[in-house]
Design a protein around this motif. Sequence first.
Motif: not given
Length: 398
Positions: A14-35
């Motif tokens: 959940g650093g800058p890269s992972g948190a950014t990817a999780a946010h973008d994918l969620t905004m694109q409508g995907h079901k995302v888990m951030l560990l």
Amino acid sequence: MSTEPDFDVVVVGGGPSGATAAHDLTMQGHKVMLLDKAGRIKPCGGAVPPRLLKDFDIPESLLVAHAKSARIIAPSNTKVNMPCGDGYVGMVDRDQFDEWLRTRASEAGATRVTGKCEDVLDRPDGLATVAYRTDRNAKLTTVTARCVIGADGARSRVAQQCIPNGENVKCVFAYHEIVKVPEDNTADYEPDRCDVYYQGHLSPDFYAWVFPHGKTASIGLGSANKGFPLRETTKLMREQTGFSKWETIRKEGAPIPLKPLKRWDNGRNVLVAGDAAGVVAPSSGEGIYYAMYAGRMSADAVNQFLVTGNAKALRGARKAFMKAHGRVFWILGVMQYFWYSSDKRRERFVKMCDDPDVQRLTWEAYMNKELVRRDPMAHIRIFIKDTAHLLGLRPAKA
């Protein structure tokens, strides 16, 4: 796929890269888990260019300081000041900044889980299984996903398990101490200036730094030499610079990669990003902007994979990143190889930084995150001066 997965994507880290990817994918409508693991703060000077705020919609309130110049210190203690002109270097505290990014991803709809990834397993039906523990004594929990993004740092467990040669990452070992800046400060310190020390006794192959963070400062250094005494040298540096009596708030250390992996995906359902992919700039060690950019490129590639089912889409993340920043990384790598190899060369490097052309193009490239092409004559002048310095045809000292 024969089985419905628990998530479309599991993002590990959940650093800058992972948190950014999780946010973008969620905004694109995907079901995302951030560990993400709890309590870890990466050692980092915290410098970000103004472009980061614009590109990733980051509020300026997260900046704890605005550095208006950088001061470069040579082995001889010669100091060169490099003013930013109309720009600035933003400074963030990673504990606050990273948490804000994780919270944004969660508020966008990502399922946030605190825990440590133990295994990523490939299933015959094309899904991936992620096994994790919420704490050291907890039972192993598993979830399934159509794709996994490993953004779990330089010693990425995901990369080591899933990516060819993912365990072979060349790193600088970084260490810093966050200290409280006293109100009655009398040391050689400015709250709007970054100090960078190119001195072999502080780092034989990288550099040391003092970066302002508002009421605190980051004092640290890095080296690729595993035997180099980071803590002891930081203590020496604090004594040398007059910061030895400043209150220490916390101490942090970690490896930082300085070369992108040649491959970021496993060709099926796993992709790495950020430090796990090696996207920290050589020479400067800058990583936050590049990590977030890699996270966004990874999200775009994974989205394409989820939409089309074609795993070749995962290759797009590295391809897009290297198209945008590969040339800069190569140039910075060459700079580090030549100029950081001895105090004699460091002395010449600092002298070169006193050149107006070097300063202007350096700051323009930093602010814009691209090479400056509109002034070819300046590049020619720098090349000539650079060659003269390297061959010893120009005096190192003014």
